[in-house]
Write an enzyme that holds these catalytic residues in place. Structure first.
Site, short mmCIF file in Angstrom:
data_model
loop_
_atom_site.label_atom_id
_atom_site.label_comp_id
_atom_site.label_asym_id
_atom_site.label_seq_id
_atom_site.Cartn_x
_atom_site.Cartn_y
_atom_site.Cartn_z
CB SER A 288 -0.87 0.03 1.26
OG SER A 288 -0.08 0.40 2.37
CG ASP A 289 1.77 5.82 -1.01
OD1 ASP A 289 2.74 5.79 -0.21
OD2 ASP A 289 1.69 6.68 -1.90
CD1 TRP A 290 2.07 7.59 5.74
CD2 TRP A 290 4.20 7.05 5.42
NE1 TRP A 290 2.74 7.92 6.87
CE2 TRP A 290 4.07 7.61 6.71
CE3 TRP A 290 5.47 6.62 5.00
CZ2 TRP A 290 5.15 7.76 7.57
CZ3 TRP A 290 6.54 6.79 5.87
CH2 TRP A 290 6.37 7.35 7.13
#
Ligand code: BGC
Length: 753
Positions: A288-290
């Site tokens: 995932s992104d942050w």
């Protein structure tokens, strides 16, 4: 000795990397063995340990100590990977705990945003895209891999492959530009550079194709914003660079922050399973992104953290960055039957597969013997070459190149801004190592006087103007280095106006009053609208944020030792109000044209209500960009001639060629990027007015002519229509060979079934 070794790797890589096929095969053979290891490990892992593998933990990039809590988590096998562990001692210590004390001794992967260099900074990715040169992309990521792997980083969050059509978006700085063909070529090359001949090599780092997908389509260029992308557009525009990166073996993929048509990318089963796994056969892992898993709550897609975890897991997200929806909830979700353990096993397998490919089970520690010296001579040379190849000359009224002994007034807030010149994502870059234009002028014994005039790009104070004007008066020519500080582009740094900030325009206008020639150099993370000052200056050079060697590159260009070689990878707007703007737009039913265009000030006062000109334009700025996609000048001129298609009808199973001659009509040797565009005139869905389908770099002596040819097959004419059929369609095609997207010699052919 070490120097030779690094050079050897670099050269070996550059010569071997074209052989992508055999690389992939080699990976596949070892993969069979890896699957045995993976299954054996999986059979021994507890549910907690499996969940641990999906856990990407961050430490603060400024952390001075390692927390006991983190060490304990690693000891218990509850962490799969770590990002931003900045100290090498911490990397070593955590890895030791993982491989010696954790239940199944599974190594960690250490990740960082190594985006356009680690210590040796190359130009920002948008700048490198302006080189239109796959070798620049490949070499930059190879150098970045060599430098960063030496401190234990084996996974980078790059390349960023988001097509960007809006220069207001701060992250356009990180993007490969607006064209899917160019972005695909660069994406492939970046992956080849990061991952080297084999991921198993200790100087190779796993690439991460990001942000999957459509992040660049954020409404209004506002970062993180909603995107609306019909599936044909997704497939024709946004997907190709990802396909190219994955076909090259990119080990990982990162989901994007945005939602697409109402579903966040991080919880999008169609994108993560149907497209990525089933269609593109991706067998690495998706991160995932942050915090993008828990941001699905804010999006209004998940009710709470547990629901976010459930949605992400069932969509097929393997690893969660920083947030803890998996860590806190996967166990319960599995017990409740909302997520299957089989699904979790798939995640763990994907993650372990990448760890095995990286050779981490065999050699979990960084290879001390392989330790690269940062800023190796070859690295700096390559960074300088990249900066030269990325510099786009937008205007030159005969002022450049300057004569060696010209008396120069070096002015402007970016003339000596070593930190800002490196651009966005340069946590590891060191300003002390950066060569600014001022440093380069000094070292090259240039006859100059320097005054910043403005202390930084947003400076509004005019108190130094008088002094700057005096310096200009006493000189032959002004070199004004303008732009944006690094912090004004990149993530969450979108701008509504993309003019030069601060009082830069005012100062340029004051300097113009001296009557001296002005060379405007721009160092920025995006195209900067210069409509207000273009007539006040005699030359414009776009350096982007050029990285460590930017000053030297500029000095060599200005004095004509090198030629500016870049071509725009994005359309350059006249004003932000034109955005989004892209060359590969559709015709509309009423395309703008010169004949019908009515400019705002030409409308008679009290004019009768009518549809002025009846076409798609702005009354105040017209319908063309300031500079088109593909544009860029050099120090000589080229003439295109004799376009010829080998046959005017092509069958689906045959190839034809299109060729033209290019002649250097100037007085010095020069480089040109010969560009090949097509237009599918009538389609089952409307087609862009032009699409880039090929380009070639030529280097011609004064007076020399070269024939350049491109192959046309029905394959390159394919597109996905709204029935989601990907095919080329019978009909007429226009073709152009020329210097940029708004020019060129035109011909045509017919594709027959
Ligand atoms: C960015 C990613 C980056 C990640 C880790 C996020 O905010 O969108 O591109 O890789 O942070 O630093």
């Amino acid at each position: 000795m070490k120097n030779y070794y690094i050079l050897f790797i670099l050269l070996c890589f550059l010569s071997c990397s074209k052989n992508g096929q055999s690389e992939k095969k080699a990976i596949n053979e070892s993969d069979e063995k890896y699957e045995v290891v993976i299954n054996e490990l999986l059979s021994k892992m507890t549910l907690e340990e499996k969940i641990g593998q999906t856990n990407l933990r961050g430490t603060s990039s400024r952390a001075k100590t390692l927390s006991e809590e983190l060490k304990q988590q690693v000891r218990e096998g509850k962490v799969g990977a770590l990002l931003n562990v900045m100290k090498t001692e911490f990397v070593d210590e955590l890895q030791k705990i993982a491989v010696e004390e954790s239940p199944n001794k599974i190594p960690l992967i250490f990740a960082r945003d190594v985006i356009h260099g680690f210590k040796t900074m190359f130009p920002i990715p948008l700048g490198m895209a302006a080189s239109w040169d796959e070798d620049v992309a490949r070499t930059s990521s190879r150098v970045a891999a060599i430098e960063s792997s030496s401190v234990g980083i084996r996974w980078t969050f790059a390349p960023m492959l988001d097509i960007a059509r809006d220069s207001r978006w701060g992250r356009i700085a990180e993007s490969p530009g607006e064209d899917p063909y160019l972005a695909s070529i660069l994406g492939k090359a970046y992956v080849e550079g990061f991952q080297g001949d084999s991921l198993n090599n200790s100087t190779s780092i796993a690439a991460c194709a990001k942000h999957y997908i459509g992040y660049g389509a954020a409404i209004g260029g506002r970062d993180y914003n909603t995107t609306l992308i019909p599936e044909p557009l997704l497939r024709n525009l946004y997907l190709p660079p990802f396909e190219a990166a994955l076909n090259t073996g990119a080990a990982t993929v990162m989901t994007s922050f945005n939602e697409i048509n109402g579903i966040p990318a991080t919880g999008n089963e169609f994108l993560l399973k149907d497209v990525l796994r089933d269609e593109l056969s991706f067998d690495g892992f998706v991160v995932s992104d942050w915090d993008s898993v828990v941001e699905m709550i804010t999006h209004g897609y998940a009710r709470d953290e547990k629901h976010a975890g459930e949605l992400a897991a069932n969509a097929g997200l393997d690893m969660e960055m920083t947030s803890k929806a998996y860590e806190n909830n996967l166990k319960a979700l599995i017990k409740e039957g909302k997520v299957s353990e089989k699904q979790l096993d798939v995640f763990v397998k994907n993650i372990l597969r990448v760890k095995l490919r990286l050779g981490l089970f065999k050699e979990p520690y960084r290879d001390v013997a392989n330790e690269a010296k940062f800023y190796e001579k070859t690295h700096l040379e390559k960074a300088k070459e990249a900066a030269i190849k990325s510099t786009v000359m937008l205007k030159n009224e005969g002022v450049l190149p300057l004569a060696k002994r010209s008396k120069i007034a070096l002015i402007g807030p970016m003339a000596d801004a070593p930190l800002d010149q490196m651009g966005t994502w340069t946590f590891d870059g060191e300003k002390e190592q950066t060569i600014t234009p001022l440093n380069a002028f000094e070292a090259a014994d240039v006859n100059y006087t320097y005054i910043a005039g403005l202390s930084h790009s947003r400076d509004l104070s005019k108190k130094e103007f008088k002094k700057a004007i005096a310096v200009a008066r006493a000189s032959d020519v002004v070199v004004f280095v303008a732009g944006e500080e690094a912090i004004l582009s990149g993530e969450a740094h979108s701008r509504a106006s993309i003019d030069l900030p601060g009082a830069q325009e005012n100062l340029i206008k004051e300097l113009a009053k001296t009557g001296k020639s002005i060379v405007l150099v721009i160092m920025a993370g995006r195209p900067i609208t210069i409509t207000n000052v273009i007539d006040d200056v005699d030359a414009v050079l776009m350096s982007w944020h050029p990285g460590t060697m930017g000053g030297e590159a500029l000095q060599e260009i200005i004095f004509g030792l090198e030629e500016p070689q870049g071509r725009l990878p994005v359309s350059w707007p006249k004003t932000a109000g034109q955005l989004p703007y892209f060359y590969n737009h559709k015709n509309t039913g009423r395309p703008a044209n010169k004949k019908d265009y009515v400019a705002m000030y030409d409308i008679p006062i009290g004019a009768w209500q009518s549809s002025l000109g009846n076409d798609s334009h702005y009354l105040d700025v017209g319908y063309t960009p300031h500079f088109p996609f593909g544009y860029g000048l050099g120090y000589t001129n080229f003439k295109y001639d004799k376009i010829e298609v080998s046959k005017d009808t092509i069958r689906f199973n045959e190839d034809i060629t299109i060729k033209a001659t290019v002649t250097n009509t100037g007085t010095r040797t020069g480089k040109e990027v010969v560009q090949f565009y097509i237009q599918d005139v009538v389609g089952s869905i409307t087609r862009p007015v032009r699409e880039l389908k090929g380009f070639e770099h030529v280097n011609l002596k004064a007076g020399e002519t070269q024939e350049v040819s491109f192959t046309i097959s029905s394959k390159i004419l394919e597109f996905t229509n709204n029935k989601l059929v990907k095919a080329a369609e019978e009909g007429d095609f226009n073709v152009w060979i020329g210097p940029h997207s708004a020019s060129g010699l035109k011909s045509a052919f017919y594709l027959k079934d």
